[in-house]
Design a protein around this motif. Structure first.
Motif, PDB file in Angstrom:
ATOM      1  N   HIS A 126       9.495   0.712   4.232  1.00 19.24           N
ATOM      2  CA  HIS A 126       8.731   0.504   5.469  1.00 19.24           C
ATOM      3  C   HIS A 126       7.516   1.424   5.578  1.00 19.24           C
ATOM      4  CE1 HIS A 126      11.726  -2.224   6.998  1.00 19.24           C
ATOM      5  NE2 HIS A 126      12.688  -1.314   6.884  1.00 19.24           N
ATOM      6  N   ILE A 127       7.457   2.453   4.749  1.00 19.83           N
ATOM      7  CA  ILE A 127       6.374   3.442   4.863  1.00 19.83           C
ATOM      8  C   ILE A 127       4.991   2.812   4.682  1.00 19.83           C
ATOM      9  CG2 ILE A 127       5.361   5.528   3.836  1.00 19.83           C
ATOM     10  CD1 ILE A 127       8.215   6.514   3.332  1.00 19.83           C
TER      11      ILE A 127
ATOM     12  N   ALA B 158       2.578   2.211  -1.523  1.00 20.35           N
ATOM     13  CA  ALA B 158       3.377   1.087  -2.023  1.00 20.35           C
ATOM     14  C   ALA B 158       3.549   1.155  -3.537  1.00 20.35           C
ATOM     15  CB  ALA B 158       2.722  -0.235  -1.623  1.00 20.35           C
ATOM     16  N   ARG B 159       2.471   1.541  -4.240  1.00 20.52           N
ATOM     17  CA  ARG B 159       2.556   1.639  -5.704  1.00 20.52           C
ATOM     18  C   ARG B 159       3.429   2.816  -6.118  1.00 20.52           C
ATOM     19  NH1 ARG B 159      -2.890   0.306  -4.983  1.00 20.52           N
ATOM     20  NH2 ARG B 159      -3.521   2.502  -5.155  1.00 20.52           N
ATOM     21  N   LYS B 160       3.241   3.957  -5.480  1.00 22.78           N
ATOM     22  CA  LYS B 160       4.001   5.152  -5.848  1.00 22.78           C
ATOM     23  C   LYS B 160       5.493   4.996  -5.538  1.00 22.78           C
ATOM     24  CE  LYS B 160       0.872   7.764  -7.656  1.00 22.78           C
ATOM     25  NZ  LYS B 160       0.965   8.123  -9.090  1.00 22.78           N
TER      26      LYS B 160
ATOM     27  N   ALA C  26       5.065  -9.163  -0.743  1.00 23.36           N
ATOM     28  CA  ALA C  26       4.161 -10.205  -0.236  1.00 23.36           C
ATOM     29  C   ALA C  26       3.852  -9.967   1.236  1.00 23.36           C
ATOM     30  CB  ALA C  26       4.792 -11.579  -0.441  1.00 23.36           C
ATOM     31  N   LEU C  27       4.830  -9.470   1.967  1.00 24.10           N
ATOM     32  CA  LEU C  27       4.610  -9.160   3.382  1.00 24.10           C
ATOM     33  C   LEU C  27       3.552  -8.078   3.535  1.00 24.10           C
ATOM     34  CD1 LEU C  27       5.332  -9.244   6.407  1.00 24.10           C
ATOM     35  CD2 LEU C  27       7.152  -7.589   5.923  1.00 24.10           C
ATOM     36  N   GLY C  28       3.653  -7.036   2.705  1.00 25.22           N
ATOM     37  CA  GLY C  28       2.685  -5.950   2.771  1.00 25.22           C
ATOM     38  C   GLY C  28       1.275  -6.427   2.482  1.00 25.22           C
TER      39      GLY C  28
ATOM     40  N   GLN D  38      -0.001  -9.477   2.999  1.00 28.75           N
ATOM     41  CA  GLN D  38      -0.512 -10.249   4.132  1.00 28.75           C
ATOM     42  C   GLN D  38      -0.817  -9.331   5.322  1.00 28.75           C
ATOM     43  OE1 GLN D  38      -1.271 -13.420   3.735  1.00 28.75           O
ATOM     44  NE2 GLN D  38      -0.403 -13.331   1.667  1.00 28.75           N
ATOM     45  N   LEU D  39       0.065  -8.384   5.572  1.00 27.75           N
ATOM     46  CA  LEU D  39      -0.135  -7.462   6.687  1.00 27.75           C
ATOM     47  C   LEU D  39      -1.387  -6.619   6.486  1.00 27.75           C
ATOM     48  CD1 LEU D  39       1.190  -6.541   9.344  1.00 27.75           C
ATOM     49  CD2 LEU D  39       2.415  -4.798   8.030  1.00 27.75           C
ATOM     50  N   ASP D  40      -1.629  -6.216   5.229  1.00 24.82           N
ATOM     51  CA  ASP D  40      -2.813  -5.420   4.918  1.00 24.82           C
ATOM     52  C   ASP D  40      -4.087  -6.189   5.248  1.00 24.82           C
ATOM     53  OD1 ASP D  40      -3.933  -2.949   3.474  1.00 24.82           O
ATOM     54  OD2 ASP D  40      -4.855  -4.582   2.344  1.00 24.82           O
ATOM     55  N   SER D  41      -4.123  -7.469   4.883  1.00 24.63           N
ATOM     56  CA  SER D  41      -5.317  -8.274   5.162  1.00 24.63           C
ATOM     57  C   SER D  41      -5.505  -8.506   6.655  1.00 24.63           C
ATOM     58  CB  SER D  41      -5.229  -9.620   4.430  1.00 24.63           C
ATOM     59  OG  SER D  41      -5.398  -9.437   3.047  1.00 24.63           O
ATOM     60  N   LEU D  42      -4.407  -8.681   7.372  1.00 27.21           N
ATOM     61  CA  LEU D  42      -4.510  -8.871   8.821  1.00 27.21           C
ATOM     62  C   LEU D  42      -5.065  -7.618   9.499  1.00 27.21           C
ATOM     63  CD1 LEU D  42      -1.167 -10.785   9.485  1.00 27.21           C
ATOM     64  CD2 LEU D  42      -3.480 -11.703   9.675  1.00 27.21           C
TER      65      LEU D  42
END
Length: 247
Positions: free
Chosen positions: A4-5, A50-52, A58-60, A62-66
């Motif tokens: 969730h971070i 997220a990478r580390k 996929a949720l992350g 879409q949320l990032d673009s929003l």
């Protein structure tokens, strides 16, 4: 818990962008710029986290673009709307342009609405980015945060460097209209621009990134906020040179 971070960081980006919208509407460009910078900071580190943590999802995505749509899409569009509105008042409602029309008992100026084209172009770019599987080590077109920094720099230059020469350029309607359409083009162009993602810390494989970062620091010290448009131009030029040398 760790999954969730990154999403929490993305939501902080969205929160900062939402606050920036309120501040721009209230003509507080300095405060809005601060929250835009914070939002872009969170935008950079949500992907990094997220990478580390190895929790990409996929949720992350879409949320990032929003979140980016608000911080790096809606905010620059409203800033351009506000700046174009200032050109109308400065020119005494130039007769060459329709100043507005009465819709539902309120006056809505027409010319400043062109600034919102950047919001539309940003939405199109972000949607395309989510579908594009090629942009892992580079960007195709100018990233929305970079374009936002370019536009946010304009009121900051006027506020803190207060040069009549620069102010006259920034508050020239033709400059702002040209910048609007240039931004729309760059956001959705096919120009390959290097990403500031380090797979390792070696100089040989990251020479262009290290050189760019050093030049950015020097320009910011020397030119202050005027450095931001110069840095965006430098970013594009260095990317074009890199594309030619790597072919």
């Amino acid at each position: 818990m760790k999954r969730h971070i990154p999403n929490m960081l993305t939501l902080l980006n969205l929160l900062c962008g939402s606050i920036a919208v309120i501040l721009v509407i209230d003509n507080n460009f300095t405060g809005a710029s601060l929250f835009v910078f914070l939002g872009i900071f969170f935008d950079f580190f949500d992907g990094f986290a997220a990478r580390k943590l190895n929790v990409q999802s996929a949720l992350g995505l879409q949320l990032d673009s929003l979140a980016d749509m608000v911080t790096s899409g809606l905010v620059p569009g409203i800033i351009l709307y506000k700046l174009l509105s200032l050109t109308i008042h400065a020119s005494g409602l130039d007769s060459d342009w329709p100043s507005g029309t009465s819709w539902l008992d309120f006056n809505l100026p027409i010319l400043p609405l062109l600034g919102l084209f950047v919001t539309l172009a940003s939405a199109y770019r972000l949607a395309n980015f989510n579908l594009d599987t090629e942009q892992q080590s580079y960007f195709k077109g100018l990233p929305t945060p970079a374009n936002t920094l370019l536009i946010v720099s304009l009121p900051l230059i006027m506020e803190f460097q207060n040069s009549d020469f620069l102010n006259n350029i920034i508050l020239n309607k033709w400059f702002l209209i040209g910048l609007t359409f240039l931004s729309c083009y760059l956001l959705n162009s096919n120009i390959k621009l290097f990403a500031l993602k380090f797979k390792d810390w070696g100089f040989k494989t990251n020479a262009i990134r290290y050189i760019f970062i050093i030049l950015c620091i020097v320009l910011l010290v020397v030119l202050q906020f005027v450095a931001i448009p110069v840095i965006i131009l430098l970013y594009i030029i260095m990317s074009l040179i890199d594309n030619l040398t790597t072919k």
